[in-house]
Design a protein around this motif. Structure first.
Motif, PDB file in Angstrom:
ATOM      1  N   MET A 248       0.934  -1.023  -0.236  1.00  0.00           N
ATOM      2  CA  MET A 248       0.284   0.197  -0.048  1.00  0.00           C
ATOM      3  C   MET A 248       0.913   1.044  -0.021  1.00  0.00           C
ATOM      4  O   MET A 248       0.262   2.572  -1.186  1.00  0.00           O
ATOM      5  CB  MET A 248      -0.658  -0.225   1.371  1.00  0.00           C
ATOM      6  CG  MET A 248      -2.291  -0.890   1.125  1.00  0.00           C
ATOM      7  SD  MET A 248      -3.005  -1.557  -0.258  1.00  0.00           S
ATOM      8  CE  MET A 248      -4.397   0.269   0.084  1.00  0.00           C
TER       9      MET A 248
ATOM     10  N   LEU B 171      -8.355   1.302  -4.655  1.00  0.00           N
ATOM     11  CA  LEU B 171      -7.356   2.119  -3.833  1.00  0.00           C
ATOM     12  C   LEU B 171      -7.470   3.976  -4.717  1.00  0.00           C
ATOM     13  O   LEU B 171      -7.085   4.100  -3.911  1.00  0.00           O
ATOM     14  CB  LEU B 171      -5.860   2.293  -5.231  1.00  0.00           C
ATOM     15  CG  LEU B 171      -5.245   0.901  -4.078  1.00  0.00           C
ATOM     16  CD1 LEU B 171      -4.499   0.257  -5.648  1.00  0.00           C
ATOM     17  CD2 LEU B 171      -4.695   0.910  -3.888  1.00  0.00           C
TER      18      LEU B 171
ATOM     19  N   THR C 204      -0.766   3.010   6.057  1.00  0.00           N
ATOM     20  CA  THR C 204      -1.710   2.178   6.829  1.00  0.00           C
ATOM     21  C   THR C 204      -1.066   1.908   7.807  1.00  0.00           C
ATOM     22  O   THR C 204       0.446   1.940   8.445  1.00  0.00           O
ATOM     23  CB  THR C 204      -2.075   0.898   6.056  1.00  0.00           C
ATOM     24  OG1 THR C 204      -0.790   0.020   5.744  1.00  0.00           O
ATOM     25  CG2 THR C 204      -3.028   0.735   5.072  1.00  0.00           C
TER      26      THR C 204
END
Length: 1069
Positions: free
Chosen positions: A492, A617, A499
């Motif tokens: 990510m 996303l 995150t």
């Protein structure tokens, strides 16, 4: 200078005089106040306390009753006594009166509590099944406190009674009275909260103890009951029942999502009271004192104006239209649906509601309203032998005046009902109104928790428990992104999205909301009373947006949408993305607590494998910018967000010594190699190709042939069907290759789910009897918008869902009504119900004109849509998200039909499947009914003119449902739509020609045949088929239908000059 000095001394002397005058007035006012309070003390003693049971503390409905105590009247009497107690507290030397009054109120509230505690078993049963058989009683013996009526003798299910008790309990405790003494009683009150939490889906008998206005013993969903429950939940949330001296374990907790459902459903129902009652005086105490259930000014005004306009009379307010209670013509021994029209204009009028309007005027600062209703009340007051004012229970029309009053409303002199002595509810409210208007009691003393103010204007509660504080205009929804593993986190990060993993947020724990449900199971448990604590209800979106302190641990729960459940919807990434947006908007819109909501978004590795992951996303990138459509959001590290979050301390867990290790937190996935490259190696899901062939012919083959086919076939869908046939033949425990049929179906279900083979997923899900999670609230959402649902396969028997149901009842209906005819539709129809429940809350305009959502027909509409636009893929093979989009598309036909140039037949097919009718359609049918003494006939079914018109009113929901029931006999959607057009045309013609009536039953099918015949004749067609009309444009079909109607009227001998000379003038414009 001298002049200036003079002025100054003169000013000083005036000042001194003023001070002297003020002191004199204070003494004068003080003595006057004491004198006035003593007058009311005398009244309270003579009119109320004299009738209080010295043993139970309860009060009767009427003063002469020495047997039956009534909880509702008792609460209002206790409130009046407490109101005078509050007024006396201003006085230094009250000669013991204040204490006596306070303790009399306490005795009553404790008496009610003791009567109910004896019925603790009922509460436990009611938590599982909200029905009248398990309801708490609201009438008890005045001296023994025992039950006086069985469940069959009296309608005890009145949620407003328990709610009003809780509301005044909080008010009195806040004022300093001690009412709750022990931990057992605290647990019981917590269970009373569970009792009212589901008011939004519990049909009850409400304030008038009768349910439906037909007085036939049918309970209904009532706005007044839901509104009172909503207020009670707001008031008691975070309340310490021991007052200021309380401990952490004497605090009451409320499910904020249950509160929100009650609020939204209450505001949806207003200004209507229920399905059969458009307007009801019971909404006055709901929207005003004591409940103040809505602070939406438009709703408050609309409801109040509606009540005043429809129900106000010269002697009081009617309770609701056509209320037969205590009229001289009602036979009290029988319940009648009978001739409701007989009660029109002769309903009893209750002065009690004048008093409510006076108190409303005081709280809302409306001097003119106070004056108007004081004058009206004065004219209706009587005086007893002590010289005390008496308010009659109601005024009725005497037998000799009944006919005159019916013909000329307001002409008869009504008589006061004084049998049975004083009506204590009215006397109690009168004392409160007098104390308020005389300035002896301030509104803040009568409403110490400030219910009359919107929540954002109430004094802020300090302390450890969440409190309702209204919505901040610029509310920010905080978001924490949790990645399932370190390699997912690394992946990510390459997209610029930061995150945290479960390890990184420690010591805060990430939980599933199911664990929170387990925690709440311990709230309100009491072994002595055999109370089990919170029922196993899921925690909703608002509940999972709080941070919790549980037994020393800090916990954040992820929302229900991230749960991996039995039902297959969680596998659809596009649906999840849509749900996340909906979730954030919902929380942003309905958050009412102090502190910000904190939403935990969970990103799992399996999401990465989904072809739709790019859309996820994109969503996260949008959230990073600080917005989710119109809602402000902030993504941050959990540790930084906690200080501004709403934190709920679940202190009741501390006294249980329950180890926090007993709860499962969300586990981080551990991998040997944490580089994100290892994630890119995970294969993406490929689109699995499978032909959807029908293998139902195997039903006639023997078991060995079926097993042989299973072993030789590759197709997942084929194997699903064959295992389904085996399931029916041999049962779920029959073994094939060492495993049971059920086990094979489970593995096929998971295999198909992994491949996103939606037809196979749905087929196996249905065979395994899966249910959509928490479907009940979505059904309720549809019902309270004044709509009904039916489930059933198109062209087969349908089951009507017209009242809220438990998940078990829904499962039984779905699998008994649908699955025998169509395996996949058993789950597909559940999907549609879920989407309708969501859409009706966010886009109610899509359902305008639809009274009954026939789920099987809605699916038919979607199939028509796919056919019209040449989509080859079957409906069941579409993903859940695509099905939701298709539903939205079909419901919004008005927006796109002109652009897509649909033919008339296509439009009729779609609208007919949706069962949509034009605005005011049911009113038009009513107008037609008035002119057809023999009734209206279609498909062999007749709606008779009588007793329909006598029992019902023009804009009543029950009448609309009757018309809908008649139309539901038509099996062809486009034909149904033609019938709807025809009825509108008949109404228009009759409206323009007031002298016309139909002597014969109005046979709608015959009229359509006549119109089709004329069409064929005009177009030189050999066959006069109805399909010609269905294909013709609206303008053309309207002309032929109008001609058919005119001809029928002429044939019936009802000739009018207008029509003879100019039949075309009857066309619909």
């Amino acid at each position: 200078m001298g002049a200036r000095k003079k002025t100054m001394t003169r000013q000083n002397s005036v000042k001194e005089e003023n001070i002297y005058l003020d002191q004199f007035l204070k003494v004068e006012n003080y003595e006057d106040t004491v004198r006035q309070l003593d007058i009311y003390y005398g009244m309270v003693k003579r009119q109320l306390l004299r009738h209080q049971s010295p043993i139970t503390g309860l009060f009767p409905v009427l003063s002469t009753d020495i047997e039956i105590g009534s909880v509702r009247e008792s609460v209002y009497c206790a409130a009046a006594v407490w109101g005078l107690y509050q007024a006396y507290r201003r006085i230094d030397d009250d000669r013991g009166k204040s204490y006596e009054l306070g303790q009399s109120a306490v005795k009553c509230m404790r008496g009610i509590l003791e009567c109910w505690i004896k019925q603790a078993k009922r509460i436990e049963l009611f938590k599982k099944n909200q029905c009248s058989a398990h309801a708490l009683h609201v009438k008890f013996h005045l001296t023994t406190g025992s039950e006086v009526y069985t469940d069959s003798e009296y309608n005890h299910l009145q949620i407003d009674v328990v709610s009003i008790y809780l509301l005044f309990l909080v008010q009195m405790i806040t004022s300093g009275l001690q009412i709750i003494y022990t931990q057992d009683e605290v647990a019981f009150v917590q269970n009373l909260v569970y009792y009212v939490e589901r008011a939004y889906r519990t049909p009850d008998y409400s304030m008038w103890e009768r349910g439906s206005k037909y007085n036939d013993g049918t309970p209904e969903i009532h706005a007044s009951s839901i509104g009172l429950a909503k207020s009670a939940l707001e008031a008691i949330n975070g309340c310490n029942l021991f007052g200021e001296k309380g401990a952490s374990w004497s605090v009451v907790y409320v499910d904020i999502d249950a509160h929100n459902r009650n609020r939204s459903i209450f505001e949806t129902l207003l200004p209507r009271e229920s399905c059969s009652k458009e307007v009801d005086a019971s909404l006055l105490p709901t929207i005003s004192f004591p409940s103040f259930s809505t602070h939406e000014d438009v709703l408050y005004q609309e409801t109040k104006n509606n009540i005043v306009k429809s129900l106000k009379g010269n002697y009081g307010f009617k309770r609701y239209k056509r209320d037969g209670y205590k009229t001289v013509i009602e036979d009290s021994n029988i319940t009648i649906k009978g001739e409701m029209k007989n009660f029109e204009n002769i309903e009893c009028e209750w002065p009690l509601f004048y008093i409510y309007m006076i108190i409303d005027g005081v709280f809302k600062s409306l001097p003119d309203q106070i004056q108007e209703y004081q004058d009206l009340l004065k004219a209706r007051l009587m005086v007893d032998h002590n010289g005390d004012p008496v308010i009659p229970m109601f005024y009725y029309v005497s037998e000799e005046d009944v006919e005159r009053e019916r013909q000329d409303p307001g002409s008869a002199v009504r008589k006061p009902h004084t049998e049975g002595g004083l009506f204590l509810w009215s006397q109690a409210m009168f004392i409160l109104a007098q104390l308020l208007t005389a300035g002896l009691l301030h509104i803040n003393e009568l409403d110490p928790i400030r219910r009359y103010l919107p929540s954002y204007n109430r004094p802020r509660k300090g302390g450890r428990y969440s409190a309702f504080q209204g919505t901040a205009t610029d509310l920010v929804v905080q978001i924490v992104l949790i990645a399932e593993s370190m390699r997912l986190q690394a992946m990510m990060a390459t997209y610029g999205i930061q995150t945290q993993t479960p390890h990184e947020v420690e010591p805060v724990q990430i939980w599933s909301s199911t664990q929170l449900v387990k925690v709440y199971e311990n709230l309100g448990v009491n072994h002595k009373l055999q109370l089990q604590g919170r029922p196993l209800r899921p925690v909703g979106s608002l509940g999972t947006s709080k941070v919790y302190r549980v037994a020393g641990a800090t916990v954040l729960c992820y929302p229900l949408i991230f749960e991996v459940s039995d039902f297959y919807l969680y596998r659809d990434m596009a649906l999840l993305i849509d749900d996340i947006k909906t979730e954030l908007q919902f929380v942003g819109r309905y958050w009412r607590l102090s502190g910000r909501p904190t939403v935990c978004l969970l990103i799992r590795e399996e999401h990465m494998r989904d072809p739709q992951f790019k859309e996820m996303l994109d969503l996260l990138a949008m959230l990073k910018k600080g917005y989710c459509d119109t809602v402000k959001v902030r993504i941050g590290r959990l540790q930084n967000l906690i200080s501004s979050s709403c934190v709920e301390h679940l202190d009741f867990m501390d006294s249980l010594d329950y180890p926090v290790d007993g709860f499962h937190q969300f586990k981080q996935l551990e991998h040997d190699y944490i580089g994100y490259q290892s994630l890119t190696d995970i294969p993406r899901i490929l689109n699995y190709q499978d032909e959807l062939k029908d293998f139902s012919y195997f039903k006639n083959k023997n078991t060995y042939e079926i097993i042989d086919a299973i072993n030789n076939l590759e197709s997942i869908y084929a194997r699903c069907q064959l295992f389904g046939i085996l399931l029916n033949k041999e049962g779920r425990n029959f073994k094939v290759q060492d495993y049971t049929v059920e086990h094979h179906l489970q593995s096929l279900y998971h295999q198909a789910g992994g491949l996103r083979h939606w037809a196979a997923v749905r087929y196996t899900s249905s065979l395994l009897h899966h249910n959509v999670d928490s479907i009940s609230p979505f059904i309720t959402a549809v019902l309270v918008h004044g709509k009904q649902l039916t489930v059933g396969v198109f062209g087969r028997k349908e089951t009507v869902l017209d009242k809220p149901m438990t998940p078990a009842e829904i499962q039984a209906v779905v699998y008994n009504t649908i699955q025998p005819y169509d395996v996949i539709q058993a789950v597909l129809q559940q999907e549609i119900i879920l989407y309708c429940g969501r859409l009706i809350a966010t886009n109610p305009e899509l359902f305008h004109g639809i009274l009954k959502i026939r789920v099987g027909w809605v699916l038919e509409a979607i199939k028509y849509y796919l056919k019209i636009f040449g989509h080859k893929r079957k409906l069941e093979d579409h993903s859940p998200y695509e099905v939701r989009q298709l539903l939205f598309k079909v419901l919004s036909i008005k927006d796109w039909a002109p652009k897509e140039q649909l033919t008339s037949r296509q439009k009729r097919q779609l609208e007919g499947c949706l069962c949509r009718v034009p605005s005011s359609f049911y009113n038009h049918v009513w107008d037609v009914m008035m002119r057809t003494p023999q009734g209206i006939k279609v498909s062999g079914n007749v709606i008779p003119q009588q007793p329909t018109l006598s029992n019902m009113t023009r804009s009543e929901l029950t009448f609309s449902l009757l018309v809908e029931q008649m139309l539901n006999h038509i099996q062809q959607p486009e034909y149904r739509q033609l019938i709807v057009e025809l009825l509108t045309i008949v109404s228009t013609i009759l409206g323009r020609n007031p002298e016309l009536t139909f002597n014969q039953p109005l046979d709608l099918e015959q009229l359509i045949k006549d119109a089709a015949h004329m069409y064929a004749k005009d177009h030189d067609l050999e066959q006069d088929r109805v399909s010609n009309l269905l294909d013709s444009p609206y303008v053309q079909s309207t002309g032929y239908l109008a001609r058919a109607v005119v001809n029928t009227v002429l044939k019936g001998g009802q000739i009018s000059k207008d029509l003879e000379s100019e039949p075309e003038s009857c066309k619909v414009s």
